[in-house]
Scaffold this motif. Sequence first.
Motif, PDB file in Angstrom:
ATOM      1  N   ASP A 144     -15.923  -3.642 -25.141  1.00 35.59           N
ATOM      2  CA  ASP A 144     -16.151  -2.204 -25.295  1.00 35.59           C
ATOM      3  C   ASP A 144     -15.857  -1.417 -24.024  1.00 35.59           C
ATOM      4  N   ALA A 145     -14.943  -1.877 -23.192  1.00 38.54           N
ATOM      5  CA  ALA A 145     -14.677  -1.216 -21.917  1.00 38.54           C
ATOM      6  C   ALA A 145     -13.759  -0.012 -22.090  1.00 38.54           C
ATOM      7  N   VAL A 146     -14.203   1.131 -21.581  1.00 36.41           N
ATOM      8  CA  VAL A 146     -13.403   2.348 -21.554  1.00 36.41           C
ATOM      9  C   VAL A 146     -13.051   2.612 -20.093  1.00 36.41           C
ATOM     10  N   HIS A 147     -11.778   2.861 -19.822  1.00 37.76           N
ATOM     11  CA  HIS A 147     -11.299   3.103 -18.468  1.00 37.76           C
ATOM     12  C   HIS A 147     -10.793   4.537 -18.377  1.00 37.76           C
ATOM     13  N   THR A 148     -11.029   5.182 -17.242  1.00 40.16           N
ATOM     14  CA  THR A 148     -10.574   6.545 -17.021  1.00 40.16           C
ATOM     15  C   THR A 148      -9.971   6.652 -15.635  1.00 40.16           C
ATOM     16  N   ALA A 149      -8.818   7.300 -15.553  1.00 39.84           N
ATOM     17  CA  ALA A 149      -8.180   7.567 -14.263  1.00 39.84           C
ATOM     18  C   ALA A 149      -7.888   9.054 -14.171  1.00 39.84           C
ATOM     19  N   GLN A 150      -8.405   9.688 -13.131  1.00 41.71           N
ATOM     20  CA  GLN A 150      -8.089  11.092 -12.837  1.00 41.71           C
ATOM     21  C   GLN A 150      -6.953  11.061 -11.818  1.00 41.71           C
ATOM     22  N   VAL A 151      -5.811  11.640 -12.184  1.00 40.22           N
ATOM     23  CA  VAL A 151      -4.612  11.579 -11.352  1.00 40.22           C
ATOM     24  C   VAL A 151      -4.431  12.926 -10.657  1.00 40.22           C
ATOM     25  N   TYR A 152      -4.302  12.881  -9.319  1.00 36.41           N
ATOM     26  CA  TYR A 152      -4.179  14.096  -8.523  1.00 36.41           C
ATOM     27  C   TYR A 152      -2.776  14.217  -7.930  1.00 36.41           C
ATOM     28  N   PHE A 153      -2.221  15.417  -8.023  1.00 34.83           N
ATOM     29  CA  PHE A 153      -0.900  15.719  -7.473  1.00 34.83           C
ATOM     30  C   PHE A 153      -1.060  16.774  -6.384  1.00 34.83           C
ATOM     31  N   SER A 154      -0.323  16.619  -5.273  1.00 40.40           N
ATOM     32  CA  SER A 154      -0.368  17.652  -4.239  1.00 40.40           C
ATOM     33  C   SER A 154       0.789  18.621  -4.369  1.00 40.40           C
ATOM     34  N   SER A 155       1.751  18.288  -5.219  1.00 37.88           N
ATOM     35  CA  SER A 155       2.849  19.199  -5.559  1.00 37.88           C
ATOM     36  C   SER A 155       3.397  18.780  -6.915  1.00 37.88           C
ATOM     37  N   ALA A 156       4.173  19.660  -7.540  1.00 33.41           N
ATOM     38  CA  ALA A 156       4.711  19.360  -8.869  1.00 33.41           C
ATOM     39  C   ALA A 156       5.497  18.048  -8.827  1.00 33.41           C
ATOM     40  N   ILE A 157       5.196  17.161  -9.744  1.00 32.61           N
ATOM     41  CA  ILE A 157       5.785  15.818  -9.721  1.00 32.61           C
ATOM     42  C   ILE A 157       6.692  15.594 -10.925  1.00 32.61           C
ATOM     43  N   THR A 158       7.775  14.927 -10.658  1.00 28.23           N
ATOM     44  CA  THR A 158       8.618  14.359 -11.701  1.00 28.23           C
ATOM     45  C   THR A 158       8.690  12.875 -11.394  1.00 28.23           C
ATOM     46  N   GLY A 159       8.284  12.047 -12.337  1.00 26.67           N
ATOM     47  CA  GLY A 159       8.260  10.607 -12.122  1.00 26.67           C
ATOM     48  C   GLY A 159       7.378   9.922 -13.144  1.00 26.67           C
ATOM     49  N   THR A 160       6.961   8.709 -12.815  1.00 26.19           N
ATOM     50  CA  THR A 160       6.133   7.930 -13.735  1.00 26.19           C
ATOM     51  C   THR A 160       4.935   7.320 -13.008  1.00 26.19           C
ATOM     52  N   LEU A 161       3.934   7.017 -13.801  1.00 26.68           N
ATOM     53  CA  LEU A 161       2.773   6.258 -13.349  1.00 26.68           C
ATOM     54  C   LEU A 161       2.582   5.120 -14.325  1.00 26.68           C
ATOM     55  N   GLU A 162       2.544   3.903 -13.820  1.00 29.70           N
ATOM     56  CA  GLU A 162       2.270   2.735 -14.653  1.00 29.70           C
ATOM     57  C   GLU A 162       0.839   2.276 -14.409  1.00 29.70           C
ATOM     58  N   VAL A 163       0.139   1.990 -15.497  1.00 31.05           N
ATOM     59  CA  VAL A 163      -1.159   1.322 -15.429  1.00 31.05           C
ATOM     60  C   VAL A 163      -0.871  -0.143 -15.709  1.00 31.05           C
ATOM     61  N   GLN A 164      -1.120  -0.993 -14.724  1.00 28.20           N
ATOM     62  CA  GLN A 164      -0.893  -2.423 -14.890  1.00 28.20           C
ATOM     63  C   GLN A 164      -2.234  -3.145 -14.889  1.00 28.20           C
ATOM     64  N   VAL A 165      -2.330  -4.164 -15.737  1.00 25.90           N
ATOM     65  CA  VAL A 165      -3.579  -4.915 -15.882  1.00 25.90           C
ATOM     66  C   VAL A 165      -3.307  -6.414 -15.784  1.00 25.90           C
ATOM     67  N   SER A 166      -4.387  -7.151 -15.516  1.00 22.97           N
ATOM     68  CA  SER A 166      -4.297  -8.603 -15.464  1.00 22.97           C
ATOM     69  C   SER A 166      -5.461  -9.202 -16.249  1.00 22.97           C
ATOM     70  N   LEU A 167      -5.187 -10.317 -16.889  1.00 23.49           N
ATOM     71  CA  LEU A 167      -6.230 -11.076 -17.577  1.00 23.49           C
ATOM     72  C   LEU A 167      -6.606 -12.334 -16.798  1.00 23.49           C
ATOM     73  N   ASN A 168      -5.927 -12.578 -15.695  1.00 26.65           N
ATOM     74  CA  ASN A 168      -6.192 -13.747 -14.876  1.00 26.65           C
ATOM     75  C   ASN A 168      -7.622 -13.660 -14.340  1.00 26.65           C
ATOM     76  N   PRO A 169      -8.455 -14.677 -14.557  1.00 26.24           N
ATOM     77  CA  PRO A 169      -9.848 -14.614 -14.113  1.00 26.24           C
ATOM     78  C   PRO A 169     -10.015 -14.737 -12.592  1.00 26.24           C
ATOM     79  N   GLN A 170      -8.937 -15.026 -11.891  1.00 30.72           N
ATOM     80  CA  GLN A 170      -8.976 -15.124 -10.434  1.00 30.72           C
ATOM     81  C   GLN A 170      -9.409 -13.772  -9.860  1.00 30.72           C
ATOM     82  N   THR A 171     -10.250 -13.767  -8.843  1.00 37.83           N
ATOM     83  CA  THR A 171     -10.769 -12.507  -8.314  1.00 37.83           C
ATOM     84  C   THR A 171     -10.180 -12.129  -6.969  1.00 37.83           C
TER      85      THR A 171
END
Length: 109
Positions: free
Chosen positions: A30-57
């Motif tokens: 039931d995990a909900v994740h939230t990211a607030q993304v801040y820009f210091s000027s108008a941006i053209t580009g991409t943001l990738e959210v990458q995740v891992s399932l590897n239990p290594q910490t």
Amino acid sequence: PLFTASVTEDFDGGDTGDAIYLRPHINRNDAVHTAQVYFSSAITGTLEVQVSLNPQTQALNQDDWTTLKTINYTAQEDNDVVNWNGVYSAVRFVRSTTSGTLNQILYRP
């Protein structure tokens, strides 16, 4: 679910953010994740959210990551909020800009 404080990603080390290690056993399915993304000027580009399932910490390898979500921005001036669900052992953010600046993400697992 147990409260977890927000983490700030400033991209001090380049366009690939640091690994943020999570505690997947706490939130179960039931995990909900939230990211607030801040820009210091108008941006053209991409943001990738990458995740891992590897239990290594610690010290995850490049092949431990998969892209969960890619957000495209075109002349984006207003801050953005990105939400997703899922149970992961780690998350990181990868930015790619052709103009403007994506300077910070405030992430809350």
